[in-house]
Design an enzyme around this catalytic site. Sequence first.
Site, PDB file in Angstrom:
ATOM      1  N   TYR A  18       0.692  -1.211  -0.022  1.00  0.00           N
ATOM      2  CA  TYR A  18      -0.012   0.032  -0.180  1.00  0.00           C
ATOM      3  C   TYR A  18       0.809   1.441   0.046  1.00  0.00           C
ATOM      4  O   TYR A  18       1.661   1.343   0.883  1.00  0.00           O
ATOM      5  CB  TYR A  18      -1.045  -0.035   1.096  1.00  0.00           C
ATOM      6  CG  TYR A  18      -2.042   1.056   1.298  1.00  0.00           C
ATOM      7  CD1 TYR A  18      -3.066   0.749   0.714  1.00  0.00           C
ATOM      8  CD2 TYR A  18      -1.733   2.130   1.904  1.00  0.00           C
ATOM      9  CE1 TYR A  18      -4.355   1.558   0.692  1.00  0.00           C
ATOM     10  CE2 TYR A  18      -2.820   3.077   2.129  1.00  0.00           C
ATOM     11  CZ  TYR A  18      -3.937   2.979   1.412  1.00  0.00           C
ATOM     12  OH  TYR A  18      -4.943   3.822   1.334  1.00  0.00           O
TER      13      TYR A  18
ATOM     14  N   SER B 287       0.795  -7.743   1.333  1.00  0.00           N
ATOM     15  CA  SER B 287      -0.268  -6.746   2.036  1.00  0.00           C
ATOM     16  C   SER B 287      -1.148  -6.471   0.620  1.00  0.00           C
ATOM     17  O   SER B 287      -1.591  -7.336   0.039  1.00  0.00           O
ATOM     18  CB  SER B 287       0.516  -5.617   2.601  1.00  0.00           C
ATOM     19  OG  SER B 287      -0.466  -4.880   3.342  1.00  0.00           O
ATOM     20  N   GLN B 288      -0.950  -5.089   0.258  1.00  0.00           N
ATOM     21  CA  GLN B 288      -1.825  -4.977  -0.876  1.00  0.00           C
ATOM     22  C   GLN B 288      -1.462  -5.733  -2.081  1.00  0.00           C
ATOM     23  O   GLN B 288      -2.419  -5.939  -2.833  1.00  0.00           O
ATOM     24  CB  GLN B 288      -1.583  -3.363  -1.145  1.00  0.00           C
ATOM     25  CG  GLN B 288      -2.138  -3.139  -2.677  1.00  0.00           C
ATOM     26  CD  GLN B 288      -1.989  -1.586  -3.038  1.00  0.00           C
ATOM     27  OE1 GLN B 288      -2.799  -0.734  -2.667  1.00  0.00           O
ATOM     28  NE2 GLN B 288      -0.980  -1.174  -3.382  1.00  0.00           N
TER      29      GLN B 288
ATOM     30  N   ASP C 241      -1.414  -9.443  13.651  1.00  0.00           N
ATOM     31  CA  ASP C 241      -1.457  -8.384  12.425  1.00  0.00           C
ATOM     32  C   ASP C 241      -2.891  -7.845  12.672  1.00  0.00           C
ATOM     33  O   ASP C 241      -3.946  -8.537  12.241  1.00  0.00           O
ATOM     34  CB  ASP C 241      -1.292  -9.322  11.238  1.00  0.00           C
ATOM     35  CG  ASP C 241      -1.256  -8.323  10.085  1.00  0.00           C
ATOM     36  OD1 ASP C 241      -1.583  -7.062  10.331  1.00  0.00           O
ATOM     37  OD2 ASP C 241      -1.136  -8.600   8.935  1.00  0.00           O
TER      38      ASP C 241
ATOM     39  N   HIS D 205       2.115  -6.961  11.138  1.00  0.00           N
ATOM     40  CA  HIS D 205       1.640  -6.869   9.772  1.00  0.00           C
ATOM     41  C   HIS D 205       3.244  -7.173   8.780  1.00  0.00           C
ATOM     42  O   HIS D 205       2.986  -7.337   7.642  1.00  0.00           O
ATOM     43  CB  HIS D 205       1.333  -5.646   9.323  1.00  0.00           C
ATOM     44  CG  HIS D 205       1.017  -5.542   7.978  1.00  0.00           C
ATOM     45  ND1 HIS D 205      -0.119  -6.768   7.417  1.00  0.00           N
ATOM     46  CD2 HIS D 205       0.962  -4.495   6.902  1.00  0.00           C
ATOM     47  CE1 HIS D 205      -0.407  -6.482   5.938  1.00  0.00           C
ATOM     48  NE2 HIS D 205       0.280  -5.146   5.621  1.00  0.00           N
TER      49      HIS D 205
END
Length: 347
Positions: free
Chosen positions: A108, A203-204, A291, A328
Amino acid sequence: MLSAATQEVAVAQFDMPRGELEQYTPQIDEPDDFDDFWAHTIAEARAAGDAQPGGGAPVLERVDAGLTQVTVDDVTFPGFGGHPVKAWLTRPAHAEGPLPAVVQYQGYNGGRGLPHEHLGFAAAGYAHLMMDTRGQGSGWGGGGATPDPVGAGPTVPGYMTRGIEDPHDHFYRRVLTDGVRAVDAVRAIDGVDPERVAVTGVSQGGGITIAVAGLLGDLAAAMPDVPFLCHYRRAVQISDAMPYGEITQYLHVHRAPEVEERTWRTLSYLDGVSFARRAQAPALFSTALMDDVCPPSTVYAARNAWGAEAEGATTEPPRIDVYPYNGHEGGAEYRFAQHLAFLREHL
């Protein structure tokens, strides 16, 4: 992505017990026209690319990055709407024969960065395409180079609510389409084996990985790490961390019931759980039990749904590596060796 200082601080294990996570298969709001929506979206993007000079083939420009064992190309390919999307292509300098390829998607608000930041897969013998994320690239890392020429209505700062009024206008409709077109692009490059292409991201990037695997039925492997963009309702209900918190903030301000209904309808076209149901590629997931950015139940929801609606799907969900004491950042640098082992098995 988190800074090194932030990564040192983790919350307690706040989500479901691990045994419940393994069995978690929530019902999500999936629109009846989900498949038609995405089939039309991808077909439209490919047609827009084909209409461009050169038939939309990726354009490669060799870059002298001062590297002797790896070649670097600055790649431009047509994404959603035929819009130009940038990427770095790195390959072993002295490779012979068509190479298997790994397409990677960024986290992100990160961009493709600088080419010397992405040498691992090329050093291991793969062609590696690092896709830029349109409109992002100024939050961390080495920057991005791809604008997003499409506007949006009133939004919370960030990307989750850009175009939230209609799924056709949402930012992630464009980004996920770019992800598919990145695979199309790498398959069209001389020296790449189009039948041996894997996708990965954190993640993203992990969320994009899941979506692309659901939209393309012929990938060799998918490796989403601590993936974002999955089971939005659950994420908003149990965590106030950003970027899911952007949705909460938007609904906090625009509190009319019809706005809430419209918001969840738009996001239902973008949920990783729906894409995972349609995925067919062998997959390797990872999650972290501390997370709060991408809660483990949202990751397991996608992992446990993997292939449920795919032709010839197996009954066993994909392998998932779990990091009980991490946030995360997940497995971070420890993931690369696992990726290489998985790729050796499937590519």
